[in-house]
Design an enzyme around this catalytic site. Structure first.
Site, PDB file in Angstrom:
ATOM      1  N   GLU A  30      -6.925   4.851   7.496  1.00  0.00           N
ATOM      2  CA  GLU A  30      -6.715   6.274   7.167  1.00  0.00           C
ATOM      3  C   GLU A  30      -7.943   6.836   6.455  1.00  0.00           C
ATOM      4  O   GLU A  30      -8.256   8.019   6.586  1.00  0.00           O
ATOM      5  CB  GLU A  30      -5.432   6.430   6.328  1.00  0.00           C
ATOM      6  N   SER A  47       3.382  -1.972  10.337  1.00  0.00           N
ATOM      7  CA  SER A  47       4.838  -2.022  10.543  1.00  0.00           C
ATOM      8  C   SER A  47       5.451  -3.392  10.240  1.00  0.00           C
ATOM      9  O   SER A  47       6.399  -3.805  10.909  1.00  0.00           O
ATOM     10  CB  SER A  47       5.193  -1.559  11.962  1.00  0.00           C
ATOM     11  N   GLY A  96       2.402   2.455  10.649  1.00  0.00           N
ATOM     12  CA  GLY A  96       3.360   3.546  10.475  1.00  0.00           C
ATOM     13  C   GLY A  96       4.031   3.994  11.759  1.00  0.00           C
ATOM     14  O   GLY A  96       4.659   5.046  11.815  1.00  0.00           O
ATOM     15  N   GLU A 113      -5.522  -4.792  10.491  1.00  0.00           N
ATOM     16  CA  GLU A 113      -4.486  -3.784  10.708  1.00  0.00           C
ATOM     17  C   GLU A 113      -4.774  -3.032  12.002  1.00  0.00           C
ATOM     18  O   GLU A 113      -5.602  -2.113  12.025  1.00  0.00           O
ATOM     19  CB  GLU A 113      -4.485  -2.787   9.547  1.00  0.00           C
ATOM     20  N   ASN A 167       0.874  -1.167   0.000  1.00  0.00           N
ATOM     21  CA  ASN A 167       0.000   0.000   0.000  1.00  0.00           C
ATOM     22  C   ASN A 167       0.916   1.224   0.000  1.00  0.00           C
ATOM     23  O   ASN A 167       1.467   1.579   1.034  1.00  0.00           O
ATOM     24  CB  ASN A 167      -0.884  -0.037   1.259  1.00  0.00           C
ATOM     25  N   TRP A 168       1.063   1.831  -1.165  1.00  0.00           N
ATOM     26  CA  TRP A 168       2.035   2.928  -1.284  1.00  0.00           C
ATOM     27  C   TRP A 168       1.521   4.237  -0.695  1.00  0.00           C
ATOM     28  O   TRP A 168       2.263   5.210  -0.613  1.00  0.00           O
ATOM     29  CB  TRP A 168       2.412   3.138  -2.758  1.00  0.00           C
ATOM     30  N   LYS A 169       0.235   4.290  -0.370  1.00  0.00           N
ATOM     31  CA  LYS A 169      -0.381   5.517   0.166  1.00  0.00           C
ATOM     32  C   LYS A 169      -0.094   6.684  -0.783  1.00  0.00           C
ATOM     33  O   LYS A 169      -0.092   6.484  -1.988  1.00  0.00           O
ATOM     34  CB  LYS A 169       0.104   5.765   1.601  1.00  0.00           C
ATOM     35  N   HIS A 177      -9.527   1.210   4.574  1.00  0.00           N
ATOM     36  CA  HIS A 177      -8.269   1.420   5.305  1.00  0.00           C
ATOM     37  C   HIS A 177      -8.520   2.400   6.459  1.00  0.00           C
ATOM     38  O   HIS A 177      -9.319   3.327   6.330  1.00  0.00           O
ATOM     39  CB  HIS A 177      -7.198   1.963   4.356  1.00  0.00           C
ATOM     40  N   GLY A 228       2.810  -0.981   4.251  1.00  0.00           N
ATOM     41  CA  GLY A 228       2.913   0.434   3.888  1.00  0.00           C
ATOM     42  C   GLY A 228       4.372   0.814   3.679  1.00  0.00           C
ATOM     43  O   GLY A 228       4.956   0.592   2.617  1.00  0.00           O
ATOM     44  N   GLY A 229       4.982   1.381   4.715  1.00  0.00           N
ATOM     45  CA  GLY A 229       6.349   1.920   4.632  1.00  0.00           C
ATOM     46  C   GLY A 229       7.346   0.995   3.951  1.00  0.00           C
ATOM     47  O   GLY A 229       8.100   1.423   3.068  1.00  0.00           O
TER      48      GLY A 229
HETATM   49  P1  PGA Z   1       2.776   0.375   7.608  1.00  0.00           P
HETATM   50  O1  PGA Z   1       1.315   0.580   6.932  1.00  0.00           O
HETATM   51  O2  PGA Z   1       3.333  -0.903   7.052  1.00  0.00           O
HETATM   52  O3  PGA Z   1       3.557   1.590   7.162  1.00  0.00           O
HETATM   53  O4  PGA Z   1       2.569   0.324   9.073  1.00  0.00           O
HETATM   54  C1  PGA Z   1       0.440  -0.514   6.741  1.00  0.00           C
HETATM   55  C2  PGA Z   1      -0.846  -0.013   6.122  1.00  0.00           C
HETATM   56  O5  PGA Z   1      -1.304   1.080   6.487  1.00  0.00           O
HETATM   57  O6  PGA Z   1      -1.433  -0.693   5.263  1.00  0.00           O
END
Ligand code: PGA
Length: 251
Positions: free
Chosen positions: A97, A213, A173, A167, A9-11, A95, A234-235
């Protein structure tokens, strides 16, 4: 055996040029492996670049969100068919967010899941608790309610096409990962919930990804849990070596 999914998930990262570079690096480093499927989910404007760079590979592309209506006067929104015809196979829905910054409710997410399914996109549906819920011992209540709300009007045929992602919001993050045992407990709970609503066969087949994470240094343990079937990353998905490092820990 459930095939694992390793999804990035590149956001809101990576323009088209950066997308081509990252896809090229992922493509070069990846050897097809029937044990897992790789998916990248870039921002909308970078989807065509990703689809083009990854053509001829087994790496799938997904969107990060879509509108709950199929077309119309919805300024700023992108439809399911737009994602599909741009080359997406998957779409991330619900998600945290989106819930936090765009006030998405379980009911709205459920509508999006229905539309994605009827359009031919495969939804990756996210659930997860915030830290206050975990500390108050409400994790299962919260995750269970999210599940019930989202899937209230979705039948077994539709449900079976989905992928779920657990999640924990406090782990996204933040560098704080749920311990493999903590994650497994919730994954097992979700699988039980699926069995009650859709039956054992659906529960057995459903892929439940962990997100929060995840990185190469903790993915071996997380992915070896019996009910964890991959990662939503994500990251660590923004660097090919980390993303592929995670996929290489699939056993
Ligand atoms: P993260 O994000 O790996 O940066 O914690 C995961 C996500 O939000 O899908």
């Amino acid at each position: 055996m459930r095939q694992y999914i390793i999804a990035g998930n590149w956001k809101m990262h990576k323009d088209s040029t950066e997308t081509r570079e990252l896809c090229e690096a992922i493509r070069k480093g990846h050897t097809p492996d029937s044990r897992f499927e790789l998916i990248v989910c870039p921002p909308f404007t970078s989807i065509p670049a990703a689809v083009e760079s990854l053509s001829g590979t087994d790496i799938a592309v997904g969107g990060q969100n879509m509108c709950w209506e199929s077309e119309g006067a919805f300024t700023g929104e992108v439809s399911a068919s737009m994602l599909l015809t741009s080359g997406c196979k998957y779409v991330i829905l619900g998600h945290s967010e989106r819930r936090q910054y765009f006030s998405e409710s379980d009911q709205l997410i459920g509508k999006k899941v229905q539309l994605a399914l009827s359009s031919g996109l495969l939804p990756i549906v996210c659930v997860g608790e915030v830290i206050e819920d975990r500390e108050a011992g409400r994790t299962e209540d919260v995750v269970g309610n999210q599940f019930d709300g989202i899937f209230a009007d979705i039948d077994k045929t539709g449900f079976d096409k989905c992928v779920l992602a657990y999640e924990p919001v406090w782990a996204i993050g933040t560098g704080k990962t749920a311990t493999p045992e903590m994650a497994e407990e919730v994954h097992k709970f979700i699988r039980g919930r699926i069995a009650s609503k859709y039956g054992d066969e659906s529960a057995d087949k459903m892929r439940i990804l962990y997100g929060g994470s995840m990185k190469p240094s903790n993915s071996t343990e997380l992915l070896s849990q019996p009910d964890i079937d991959g990662g939503l990353i994500g990251g660590a998905s923004l660097k090919a070596e980390n993303f592929l490092g995670i996929s290489s820990t699939v056993k």
